[in-house]
Design an enzyme around this catalytic site. Structure first.
Site: not given
Length: 405
Positions: A62, A115, A187, A212
């Protein structure tokens, strides 16, 4: 074998080699998948030194993993940033940025069109944390400067807005923000390198949904944050690996590493196909408006020429005319989309396949009708992600779909 200096190497060379070298243990060319939760130490003293950061090493996946680290080094190199945090989703990157830069009592400025899930974070989640948010049109520089307050810490927007395809002048916004001591986070999902480099334009942080274009194969959910090491370090240490816990899996990191090696070739095809399809759609008599920065009709086309260097991408939106053969625009849009045979109805983008979706009822359905209206997201707006198929086949698919009207 001596290591090649990637400092001045081209984008394609960096996308293949940055962050990756033959495995030192067995000489494997591909980066191994270190599919482990924890790592062993030779001694208690070694473990203590790794945990404290006195010596390099891994303790728990992690907080760090060799496969994930290779991905972070590669994305940082491609975005021309000092450091990168890979996350388990694009929203993990959004969460890392806002929780890593804002605290109770702070003020943030957000682009009016982002978004849908990002909009939920800024409109709902941050309010619960005592963080005030002002929404502005980032193409209106006077409005941006007027919105800045003494406690403004962050200006957040998308390079190319989702789904309206409005381009923001990152350099102009960054200049205003830095004069007032605010951080700029962009972004860059819709316009990844080699299209736009937000850090070179003056932004402090750039984030991606790696789901993406960066992965490019439609089989991974992931995200990334890139910027100066002094900004990235605390976000990784205190936010993404702690309160958010959004470290990606080694296997997903491996898949993205694989996908990135062909990114320059993929993006060239996406850009070539995108421009051709946009020009085609603009010629269709049923189409009212096409939103694509590579078209001369786009309001920010001149900004696009400077920032995107002719690489206009494969994402666009379009509207049909208010009335088409007795149908309203939205009814006609649904009829056309449902008639497509090659393109798939899906909410992602940047895949090899051409994807199409209806933002008001899909990606931005979580926004209220009022918020969508404020952002300019109309009910008859369709978003299209042009894929890597032969462009003649994509256009032929639309021609047969428009024939149903």
């Amino acid at each position: 074998m001596s290591k090649f200096d990637l400092t001045n190497a081209g984008f394609g060379t960096r996308s293949i080699h940055a962050g990756q070298e033959p495995d030192k243990l067995h000489g494997a060319l591909a980066t191994p998948i270190y599919q482990t939760s924890t790592f062993c130490f030779e001694t208690v003293e070694q473990g203590s030194a790794i945990f404290s950061g006195e010596i390099p090493g891994y303790a728990y996946s992690r907080g760090g993993n060799p496969t994930v680290n290779a991905l972070e080094e590669k994305i940082a190199a491609l975005e021309c940033g000092e450091a990168c945090i890979a996350t388990s989703s694009g929203m993990g990157a959004v969460g890392g940025v806002v929780l890593g830069t804002l605290a109770t009592g702070d003020h943030a400025i957000c682009g009016k069109c982002v978004y849908g899930c990002t909009d939920v974070v800024f409109r709902q989640t941050l309010a619960k944390l005592g963080i005030e948010v002002t929404y502005v049109d980032t193409n209106d520089l006077k409005a941006v400067e007027a919105a800045i307050k003494e406690n403004t810490k962050l200006i957040y927007f998308e390079t190319l807005t989702n789904p309206n395809m409005e381009l923001t002048d990152i350099a102009a916004i960054s200049k205003i923000a830095h004069e007032h001591g605010a951080i700029v986070a962009v972004d860059n999902t819709f316009t990844p390198p080699p299209q736009v480099y937000p850090l070179k334009e003056g932004a402090d942080l750039v984030l991606h949904s790696c789901t993406k274009y960066i992965n490019g194969h439609g089989d991974v959910i992931a995200g990334a944050i890139v910027g100066r090491a002094e900004l990235i370090g605390p976000i990784k240490k205190n936010v993404t690996s702690k309160i958010c816990g959004t470290t990606p899996s080694p296997f997903n990191s491996y898949l993205i590493l694989r996908g990135l090696q062909t990114m320059e070739l993929r993006m060239a095809r996406h850009c070539e196909n995108g421009l051709a399809v946009a020009k085609y759609l603009e010629s269709v008599p049923y189409v009212k408006k096409v939103y694509y920065p590579g078209l001369e009709s786009h309001p920010q086309h001149e900004v696009a020429k400077r920032m995107m260097h002719g690489n206009y991408g494969g994402i666009m939106s379009f509207e049909l005319k208010e009335e088409v053969n007795g149908m309203d625009g939205f009814t006609a849009c649904k009829k056309v989309v449902n008639a497509l045979k090659l393109a798939s109805i899906a909410v992602s983008l940047g895949d090899p396949e051409t994807l199409i979706q209806h933002p008001a009822s899909m990606t931005h359905a979580n926004m209220s009708p009022e918020a969508r209206a404020e952002a300019g997201i109309k009910d008859d707006l369709i978003r299209l992600s042009v894929g890597l198929e032969n462009v003649e086949d994509i256009i032929a698919d639309f021609e047969q779909a428009f024939a149903v009207l």
